[in-house]
Design an enzyme around this catalytic site. Sequence first.
Site, PDB file in Angstrom:
ATOM      1  CB  ALA A  13      47.727 -22.843  47.328  1.00  0.00           C
ATOM      2  N   GLY A  20      47.355 -17.758  44.270  1.00  0.00           N
ATOM      3  CA  GLY A  20      48.076 -17.012  45.294  1.00  0.00           C
ATOM      4  C   GLY A  20      49.270 -16.268  44.745  1.00  0.00           C
ATOM      5  CD  GLU A  39      42.645 -18.690  43.271  1.00  0.00           C
ATOM      6  OE1 GLU A  39      43.660 -18.282  43.860  1.00  0.00           O
ATOM      7  OE2 GLU A  39      42.260 -18.208  42.172  1.00  0.00           O
TER       8      GLU A  39
END
Length: 686
Positions: free
Chosen positions: A62, A101, A124
């Site tokens: 991200a 992502g 993450e």
Amino acid sequence: MSVITTQRIGDVFVIIADNPPVNALGQAVRAGLAEAIGQAADDDGISAVVIRCDGRTFFAGADITEFGKPPVGPSLPEVVDLIEQCPKPVIAAIHGTALGGGLEVALGCHYRIAIASAKLGLPEVKLGLLPGAGGTQRLPRVVGVADALSMIVSGDPATAKRALEIGLIDRLADSESLADAAISFAQEMIGRADHPVSSQRNDRIAEAANDPQVFDKFIAENSRRLKGFDAPRACIEAVRAAVELPFEQGIKRERELFTTLVTGTQSKAMRHLFFAERLAAKIDGIPADTPLIDIARVGILGAGTMGGGIAMNFLSAGLPVIMVEREQAALDRGVATIRKNYERSAARGRLTGEQVERAMALLTPTLEYDDLAECDLVIEAVFELMQIKKDVFRRLDAIVKPGAILASNTSYLNIDEMAAETKRPEAVVGLHFFSPANIMRLLEVVRGAKTSPSVLRTVMALAKRIGKIAVVSGVCPGFIGNRMLSPRQREAQKLLLEGASPWEVDAALTEFGFPMGPFQMADLAGLDLGWTAEGSTSSTIREVLCEQGRRGQKTSKGFYDYDANRRGSPSPETEAIIADFAARSDLPQRKFSGEEIRERLLYPMVNEGAKILEEGMAQRASDIDIVWLNGYGWPGFTGGPMFWADTIGLQTVLDGLKRHADALGSDFTVSALLKAKAVAGESFNP
């Protein structure tokens, strides 16, 4: 220039992202991808699609600059769905890293091809989150539950080779021909009746569906890693949803879990640390164009535990090291220990035999100080006594070439006093490595009063080169980490005389999230560090323990008793020694709750951290958090001592210090900065 461009090669439509430095999936990239996929889907002249990236990497996650800002569409889950729903086969061409992502985009593609050096992962969890664009639902369907759990819960990336083995990628390509190989792959897929759609696959999750105990087994096997952290358990719950629920419901559950995490304290703390680590590398007041000193050869004075560990950092980075000792036996032991450490890593598959020999070939052991003359950096790791340090710096100053940096590994002593012994105080700096120095990531860089900007910027860059997280400290006793450790240790000792047991004190901190408490740590390090039988006066609990042969784990007894596997248990003998001291101290005895013990240990640490900021010994509060996270085992899910204080409220800390004022003693003073910020309702971290 657009961050997304396209080109046609025959009937293959190539979508190219170029969003330096890491092709982060910001709004412009997401919108460009969505538009390009829509164009490919609607064009009858296109038979297949390739998604690839220019620059050094595939999508690496991200856009961190969007964290905390209102979302702007299209969202990443929407983009991944569009890719997956494309009626033409879509191939992800991966180089560099496909992280977060980026891997979720690749999972939305029907096929994946990568070069051998690529890495793929969902990190993450390291930000207190879980993959929020379908990663927890698609990855198990592609690689199976066991490998998906391992990747998602650890956050560690898989190599391309491993990704091929588990089915995460379909093919390996040569790095020089990835773009061409991806187009050839796409052309092969044209005309196939069906293409694998990750969200519709159930073959890889069938085994877990028939054996739901797989999740409980994973939790049991990883209980230590999971302790205290919310995100890993949420990740497991999300993967469980992939097995037990239809895809659409699983995605909904993933989103619910993600929302809970992203709004929670733990994720805020871990995101704080993510940005704090990057901020720590920035040095206030030093221009970015300050020239660097070329470091081509490093000297290490001392071949003991610290000297050898420090040397390994540079050897592993490909830098020649000259290591000096006074006696041949000590030098031989140091070299043998370095080799043993490298060979242990090789036995675990972390290094090849060739890499071990390459590192050892860079090491020159010697008994001659004069061999350090041509080094660009010399680090002393000799006995922690100022007079010895001063002698060393006078001698190095006379031998080592002009322009070289002279550094001390001291953990406590005054760098300016050492620098004053030289004719080049501007070239002197503290480099406080943490033990074991070849493993611990933290490096306290101590900036002397006369340390030059070039020297400081050089050692910060060098720290990055050897894989360290460097934090700048000013000159004060104990610098940042050990200075804050002192009040904690002092209060821990006082608590023993007031009625708390060592195991109660330790438990209060391990329940908070520390890997061990102060007395467990003391036993591990050895209670006889700095102690001698000749100088012992039975005036402290530690001295009596040492006098009675209770010197820690190495003697199977210290504060605790230890079995053959070094498992500790409460010691009646230690209890008796403490009781005798308490009786002579004339202090009232009472029981303590875990919460009160934590207040007595941690609030004074925060107070000392505030004093460090007041005095300008740390550049920012987040630097203190980085020191304690990476050097002392402060639990990451709290964000470090200063962020934790912000979280519970500085007024709470101040009130606690006032409440414990009598126990803290008349010498204890409250930081003016802490008091001012508490009264104003402010925090340490902006």
